[in-house]
Design a protein around this motif. Structure first.
Motif, PDB file in Angstrom:
ATOM      1  N   THR A  31       0.819  -1.131   0.107  1.00  0.00           N
ATOM      2  CA  THR A  31      -0.139   0.132   0.078  1.00  0.00           C
ATOM      3  C   THR A  31       0.962   1.284   0.065  1.00  0.00           C
ATOM      4  OG1 THR A  31      -0.242  -0.075   2.153  1.00  0.00           O
ATOM      5  CG2 THR A  31      -1.891  -1.075   1.050  1.00  0.00           C
ATOM      6  N   HIS A  32       2.133   1.046  -0.114  1.00  0.00           N
ATOM      7  CA  HIS A  32       2.878   2.383   0.191  1.00  0.00           C
ATOM      8  C   HIS A  32       4.305   2.219  -0.592  1.00  0.00           C
ATOM      9  CE1 HIS A  32       3.863   6.272   2.060  1.00  0.00           C
ATOM     10  NE2 HIS A  32       5.092   6.089   1.383  1.00  0.00           N
ATOM     11  N   SER A  33       4.569   2.592  -1.613  1.00  0.00           N
ATOM     12  CA  SER A  33       6.098   2.523  -2.225  1.00  0.00           C
ATOM     13  C   SER A  33       6.234   3.630  -3.515  1.00  0.00           C
ATOM     14  CB  SER A  33       5.981   1.122  -2.919  1.00  0.00           C
ATOM     15  OG  SER A  33       5.407   1.111  -4.269  1.00  0.00           O
ATOM     16  N   HIS A  34       7.300   3.716  -3.913  1.00  0.00           N
ATOM     17  CA  HIS A  34       7.900   4.889  -4.553  1.00  0.00           C
ATOM     18  C   HIS A  34       8.652   4.328  -5.900  1.00  0.00           C
ATOM     19  CE1 HIS A  34       6.774   7.541  -1.344  1.00  0.00           C
ATOM     20  NE2 HIS A  34       7.369   6.610  -0.339  1.00  0.00           N
ATOM     21  N   TYR A  35       7.901   3.702  -6.921  1.00  0.00           N
ATOM     22  CA  TYR A  35       8.430   3.730  -7.997  1.00  0.00           C
ATOM     23  C   TYR A  35       8.912   5.030  -8.632  1.00  0.00           C
ATOM     24  CZ  TYR A  35       7.558  -1.576  -8.631  1.00  0.00           C
ATOM     25  OH  TYR A  35       7.665  -2.855  -8.396  1.00  0.00           O
ATOM     26  N   THR A  85       5.681  -1.561   1.693  1.00  0.00           N
ATOM     27  CA  THR A  85       7.361  -1.545   1.710  1.00  0.00           C
ATOM     28  C   THR A  85       7.937  -0.380   2.166  1.00  0.00           C
ATOM     29  OG1 THR A  85       7.535  -1.464  -0.674  1.00  0.00           O
ATOM     30  CG2 THR A  85       7.346  -3.669   0.295  1.00  0.00           C
ATOM     31  N   ASP A  86       7.404   0.781   1.499  1.00  0.00           N
ATOM     32  CA  ASP A  86       7.894   1.911   1.552  1.00  0.00           C
ATOM     33  C   ASP A  86       9.330   1.929   0.720  1.00  0.00           C
ATOM     34  OD1 ASP A  86       8.081   4.914   1.969  1.00  0.00           O
ATOM     35  OD2 ASP A  86       9.196   4.590   3.848  1.00  0.00           O
ATOM     36  N   ALA A  87       9.139   0.849  -0.350  1.00  0.00           N
ATOM     37  CA  ALA A  87      10.390   0.971  -1.435  1.00  0.00           C
ATOM     38  C   ALA A  87      10.427   2.236  -1.840  1.00  0.00           C
ATOM     39  CB  ALA A  87       9.878  -0.201  -2.425  1.00  0.00           C
ATOM     40  N   GLY A  89      -1.558  12.505  -0.173  1.00  0.00           N
ATOM     41  CA  GLY A  89      -0.401  12.272   0.855  1.00  0.00           C
ATOM     42  C   GLY A  89       0.959  12.081  -0.163  1.00  0.00           C
ATOM     43  N   GLU A  90       2.035  11.441   0.627  1.00  0.00           N
ATOM     44  CA  GLU A  90       1.978  11.286   1.987  1.00  0.00           C
ATOM     45  C   GLU A  90       2.118  12.510   2.684  1.00  0.00           C
ATOM     46  OE1 GLU A  90       5.696   9.248   3.360  1.00  0.00           O
ATOM     47  OE2 GLU A  90       6.124   9.014   1.184  1.00  0.00           O
ATOM     48  N   CYS A  91       1.352  12.784   3.802  1.00  0.00           N
ATOM     49  CA  CYS A  91       1.184  13.972   4.285  1.00  0.00           C
ATOM     50  C   CYS A  91       1.372  13.665   5.699  1.00  0.00           C
ATOM     51  CB  CYS A  91       0.142  14.966   3.896  1.00  0.00           C
ATOM     52  SG  CYS A  91      -1.487  14.305   4.139  1.00  0.00           S
ATOM     53  N   ALA A 149      -2.131   5.239   8.857  1.00  0.00           N
ATOM     54  CA  ALA A 149      -0.874   5.786   9.404  1.00  0.00           C
ATOM     55  C   ALA A 149       0.299   4.769   8.833  1.00  0.00           C
ATOM     56  CB  ALA A 149      -0.842   5.698  10.900  1.00  0.00           C
ATOM     57  N   HIS A 150       0.876   5.507   7.955  1.00  0.00           N
ATOM     58  CA  HIS A 150       1.910   4.744   7.098  1.00  0.00           C
ATOM     59  C   HIS A 150       3.218   4.557   7.954  1.00  0.00           C
ATOM     60  CE1 HIS A 150       5.715   5.065   4.791  1.00  0.00           C
ATOM     61  NE2 HIS A 150       5.811   6.344   4.819  1.00  0.00           N
ATOM     62  N   PHE A 151       3.788   3.366   7.627  1.00  0.00           N
ATOM     63  CA  PHE A 151       5.072   3.109   8.494  1.00  0.00           C
ATOM     64  C   PHE A 151       4.823   3.427   9.824  1.00  0.00           C
ATOM     65  CE2 PHE A 151       9.670   2.416   6.882  1.00  0.00           C
ATOM     66  CZ  PHE A 151      10.273   2.251   8.000  1.00  0.00           C
TER      67      PHE A 151
HETATM   68 NI    NI Z   1       7.056   6.723   1.635  1.00  0.00          NI
END
Ligand code: NI
Length: 260
Positions: A6-10, A208-210, A89-91, A160-162
């Motif tokens: 649900t949260h990554s950065h390609y 992952t927050d990859a 987001g992410e905010c 609430a990410h990470f």
């Molecule tokens: Ni992130």
């Protein structure tokens, strides 16, 4: 697709060399992902990547450590209307580094602008809340603000990410109707086991927050959405539930929150 990271950065430079190959590895692992913007440029790129891939969605917004840049309300409101855009987001608030913590006021303004955009656009929030070591102040400040908005906008939701809070903080998010997202950190530190055990399975997301924070056994490498399987495994282990059950519930949670 069986799992959603649900949260990554390609959309970040770490994937410039091999973005297509990394997306291929994700697909092979049965994983889809949500590509999160940290500013206007990366938000636009997230939308572009989502447009090219049926198993990738986009989130548009401005990271709290980007407080020096003005929030372009008009541009972001237009981006929020995109058909693959599933959250704002992410905010949030980031007090980890003194140079950011010293600018709480700017961060709060930026955060409020994005909460208001989420309410207007009917999208959930992808929250980035990072406290200073050994404190929960960033979480407490963010929750105070969210609780205030929730009174006037009961439909306001998000995740609430990470997650790096404690059980008391998790409880406040759950009371607000928010989800809690666990990252690769749960695979190599024991600090979050009690929180994972505490949060009901139907309110947990995995991410992952990859390219950051690779889970065990990939620590030290660049993280990839394909590795989210390790986080789902760890949640199942802590919850002492069959992997299939956990995988299916987390998949449904992501689909429910982000309306996928
Ligand atoms: Ni992130």
């Amino acid at each position: 697709m069986k799992i959603i990271d649900t949260h990554s950065h390609y959309n970040l430079a770490q994937f410039d060399e091999d973005r297509e190959a990394a997306i291929g590895r994700m697909r092979e692992a049965g994983v889809g992902t949500i590509c999160v913007g940290i500013d206007l440029e990366t938000s636009k790129l997230a939308i572009e990547i989502a447009g090219d891939n049926a198993d990738i969605w986009a989130i548009v917004g401005q990271h709290p450590t980007e407080w020096k840049k003005e929030f372009d309300t008009v541009e972001f409101a237009a981006l929020a209307e995109g058909k693959n855009v599933v959250a704002i987001g992410e905010c949030g608030l980031d007090y980890f580094r003194p140079e950011d913590k010293d600018h709480k006021d700017e961060q709060v303004i930026l955060f409020r602008q994005q909460i208001e955009l989420a309410i207007e656009s009917g999208l959930p929030l992808m929250l980035h809340i990072r406290p200073e070591m050994h404190t929960m102040t960033a979480y407490e400040d963010a929750l105070d603000i969210l609780e205030e908005y929730k009174k006037a906008a009961p439909g306001l939701t998000g995740t609430a990410h990470f997650f790096a809070g404690d059980i008391r903080i998790a409880e406040r998010f759950l009371d607000l109707g928010f989800y809690i997202s666990f990252s690769g950190v749960v695979t190599f530190v024991k600090d979050y086991e009690a929180t994972v055990a505490f949060v009901p399975l139907d309110r947990i997301l995995s991410e992952t927050d990859a390219p950051f924070a690779a889970p065990a056994p990939y620590r030290g490498k660049r993280n990839e959405p394909a590795y989210v399987t390790e986080i789902v495994k760890k949640v199942a282990e802590i919850k002492d539930l069959p992997l299939e059950t956990v995988q299916e519930q987390l998949f449904n949670n992501a689909r429910t929150l982000f309306n996928l």
